[in-house]
Design a protein around this motif. Sequence first.
Motif, PDB file in Angstrom:
ATOM      1  N   LEU A  62       0.839  -1.191   0.000  1.00 13.60           N
ATOM      2  CA  LEU A  62       0.000   0.000   0.000  1.00 13.60           C
ATOM      3  C   LEU A  62       0.879   1.248   0.000  1.00 13.60           C
ATOM      4  CD1 LEU A  62       0.147   1.193   3.138  1.00 13.60           C
ATOM      5  CD2 LEU A  62      -1.471  -0.630   3.561  1.00 13.60           C
ATOM      6  N   ASP A  63       0.304   2.352  -0.406  1.00 11.28           N
ATOM      7  CA  ASP A  63       0.987   3.641  -0.398  1.00 11.28           C
ATOM      8  C   ASP A  63       0.627   4.340   0.907  1.00 11.28           C
ATOM      9  OD1 ASP A  63       1.736   6.307  -0.654  1.00 11.28           O
ATOM     10  OD2 ASP A  63       1.254   6.399  -2.790  1.00 11.28           O
ATOM     11  N   PRO A  64       1.538   4.361   1.893  1.00 10.30           N
ATOM     12  CA  PRO A  64       1.164   4.884   3.206  1.00 10.30           C
ATOM     13  C   PRO A  64       0.803   6.365   3.191  1.00 10.30           C
ATOM     14  CG  PRO A  64       3.533   4.525   3.084  1.00 10.30           C
ATOM     15  CD  PRO A  64       2.945   3.908   1.857  1.00 10.30           C
ATOM     16  N   TYR A 124      -6.354   9.627   7.718  1.00  8.52           N
ATOM     17  CA  TYR A 124      -5.816  10.169   8.957  1.00  8.52           C
ATOM     18  C   TYR A 124      -6.080  11.662   9.095  1.00  8.52           C
ATOM     19  CZ  TYR A 124      -3.293   5.747   9.620  1.00  8.52           C
ATOM     20  OH  TYR A 124      -2.970   4.425   9.808  1.00  8.52           O
ATOM     21  N   ARG A 125      -5.878  12.179  10.292  1.00  4.62           N
ATOM     22  CA  ARG A 125      -5.980  13.603  10.536  1.00  4.62           C
ATOM     23  C   ARG A 125      -4.852  14.335   9.809  1.00  4.62           C
ATOM     24  NH1 ARG A 125     -10.891  14.405  12.397  1.00  4.62           N
ATOM     25  NH2 ARG A 125     -10.192  16.450  13.161  1.00  4.62           N
ATOM     26  N   PRO A 126      -5.069  15.578   9.358  1.00  7.23           N
ATOM     27  CA  PRO A 126      -4.016  16.301   8.623  1.00  7.23           C
ATOM     28  C   PRO A 126      -2.688  16.372   9.377  1.00  7.23           C
ATOM     29  CG  PRO A 126      -6.109  17.446   8.428  1.00  7.23           C
ATOM     30  CD  PRO A 126      -6.338  16.345   9.409  1.00  7.23           C
ATOM     31  N   GLU A 127      -2.744  16.557  10.685  1.00  5.87           N
ATOM     32  CA  GLU A 127      -1.508  16.616  11.474  1.00  5.87           C
ATOM     33  C   GLU A 127      -0.728  15.308  11.380  1.00  5.87           C
ATOM     34  OE1 GLU A 127      -0.535  16.404  16.224  1.00  5.87           O
ATOM     35  OE2 GLU A 127      -2.025  17.886  15.582  1.00  5.87           O
ATOM     36  N   GLU A 128      -1.429  14.176  11.394  1.00  3.91           N
ATOM     37  CA  GLU A 128      -0.772  12.872  11.328  1.00  3.91           C
ATOM     38  C   GLU A 128      -0.172  12.635   9.942  1.00  3.91           C
ATOM     39  OE1 GLU A 128      -3.832  10.616  14.400  1.00  3.91           O
ATOM     40  OE2 GLU A 128      -4.302  10.776  12.264  1.00  3.91           O
ATOM     41  N   ALA A 129      -0.935  12.970   8.894  1.00  3.18           N
ATOM     42  CA  ALA A 129      -0.421  12.805   7.532  1.00  3.18           C
ATOM     43  C   ALA A 129       0.811  13.660   7.315  1.00  3.18           C
ATOM     44  CB  ALA A 129      -1.517  13.155   6.523  1.00  3.18           C
ATOM     45  N   ALA A 130       0.819  14.880   7.880  1.00  2.00           N
ATOM     46  CA  ALA A 130       1.986  15.758   7.742  1.00  2.00           C
ATOM     47  C   ALA A 130       3.202  15.157   8.426  1.00  2.00           C
ATOM     48  CB  ALA A 130       1.663  17.136   8.321  1.00  2.00           C
ATOM     49  N   ARG A 131       3.023  14.505   9.561  1.00  2.69           N
ATOM     50  CA  ARG A 131       4.149  13.878  10.235  1.00  2.69           C
ATOM     51  C   ARG A 131       4.741  12.762   9.383  1.00  2.69           C
ATOM     52  NH1 ARG A 131       0.921  13.562  15.120  1.00  2.69           N
ATOM     53  NH2 ARG A 131       1.149  11.285  15.107  1.00  2.69           N
ATOM     54  N   ARG A 176       4.619  12.562   6.050  1.00  4.32           N
ATOM     55  CA  ARG A 176       5.277  13.152   4.890  1.00  4.32           C
ATOM     56  C   ARG A 176       6.635  13.752   5.255  1.00  4.32           C
ATOM     57  NH1 ARG A 176       0.003  14.916   3.746  1.00  4.32           N
ATOM     58  NH2 ARG A 176       0.464  16.981   4.638  1.00  4.32           N
ATOM     59  N   ALA A 177       6.811  14.154   6.506  1.00  2.00           N
ATOM     60  CA  ALA A 177       8.077  14.743   6.930  1.00  2.00           C
ATOM     61  C   ALA A 177       9.211  13.728   6.959  1.00  2.00           C
ATOM     62  CB  ALA A 177       7.924  15.381   8.308  1.00  2.00           C
ATOM     63  N   ASP A 178       8.889  12.446   6.975  1.00  2.00           N
ATOM     64  CA  ASP A 178       9.919  11.396   7.008  1.00  2.00           C
ATOM     65  C   ASP A 178       9.468  10.253   6.107  1.00  2.00           C
ATOM     66  OD1 ASP A 178      12.011   9.726   7.575  1.00  2.00           O
ATOM     67  OD2 ASP A 178      11.590   9.553   9.728  1.00  2.00           O
ATOM     68  N   PRO A 179       9.530  10.433   4.766  1.00  2.00           N
ATOM     69  CA  PRO A 179       8.984   9.431   3.842  1.00  2.00           C
ATOM     70  C   PRO A 179       9.588   8.041   4.015  1.00  2.00           C
ATOM     71  CG  PRO A 179       9.480  11.483   2.697  1.00  2.00           C
ATOM     72  CD  PRO A 179      10.077  11.604   4.058  1.00  2.00           C
ATOM     73  N   TYR A 239       2.769   4.680   9.395  1.00  4.70           N
ATOM     74  CA  TYR A 239       1.367   4.484   9.065  1.00  4.70           C
ATOM     75  C   TYR A 239       0.754   3.397   9.937  1.00  4.70           C
ATOM     76  CZ  TYR A 239      -2.829   3.185   6.495  1.00  4.70           C
ATOM     77  OH  TYR A 239      -4.117   2.884   6.163  1.00  4.70           O
ATOM     78  N   PHE A 240       1.456   2.272  10.085  1.00  2.00           N
ATOM     79  CA  PHE A 240       0.911   1.168  10.867  1.00  2.00           C
ATOM     80  C   PHE A 240       0.971   1.448  12.363  1.00  2.00           C
ATOM     81  CE2 PHE A 240       1.195  -1.114   6.874  1.00  2.00           C
ATOM     82  CZ  PHE A 240       0.070  -1.915   6.919  1.00  2.00           C
TER      83      PHE A 240
END
Length: 286
Positions: free
Chosen positions: A165-167, A175-182, A184-187, A194-195
């Motif tokens: 899957l594409d996390p 997820y909440r925007p704050e969580e998704a941003a976290r 993306r900060a460390d791909p 994600y898990f």
Amino acid sequence: MGVTPAPAPARVLTDQRSASVRAAGVRAENTRSAGAGVRDPRARSWPSGVRVWKVRLDRAERPGWWGWLSEGERERARAFARAADRRRYVVAHAALRSVLGGVCGVPAARLAFSPDASGRPRLDLGGGRPAPDFNLSHSDEWALIAVAPGGWRVGVDVERVRDDLDPLAMADRLYRPEEAARLRADPGAALAGYFRLWTAKEAFVKATGGGLAQLGDVLVREGVHDGGHDGARDEGRRGGHGGTHEGSATCERSRSLRGPVRWLDVAAGYAAAVVTIASTPAPRTG
């Protein structure tokens, strides 16, 4: 917080005080919560007496275990198309009964369950006797069983980390925007992250009884330890604190619904978390 093996011997993830529970060949050990502080102000103190057992499911099924299950559990076991899935289900539910029987001093085969107002199963010891709260989760070869003392509800989740899957895309959707941003900060760490978030969210809704419809309303934060470091991530890299890490989970629709999160190192390729909340059942939000 410790994770300990049941029914097969495995390593203990913390060095907290432990005792053994044995029943009809099922071996279980338990450890009490270390009670480490959570720095996120939204998180409540971790309650003492919360315990988590881990169960390796890929083992031979013993004939007596089938007799411990309810007729509903047997029907669900028979419905599995694959023999391996059926065996894992039986081992997980037999281990649950072994653990609860040992905790409560009741033979595993005599345990009785009934649903609460939210549909969560609860232990019925009869005679008005108080019973601990509990939760079971299993994924592939591992299961976790969490038990909490009176006054608390507990949820636990374990997931095999999938790489199909594409996390980042999934996080943007779920997820909440704050969580998704976290994430993306460390791909490079996005898949594991994600898990980690998923297990914390699912453990939270299992504790509240709110159902998966509540999952998108849950905000998970990881604890910040001394020195401003992300304690959960740092400990995960160096294996500190016995394989447990701290954070918090909050229902954004009802900020009073919140509780501490502990992430657990169960086995390579798995993510897991346990959450506790006060025992007042949560309203469904979806």
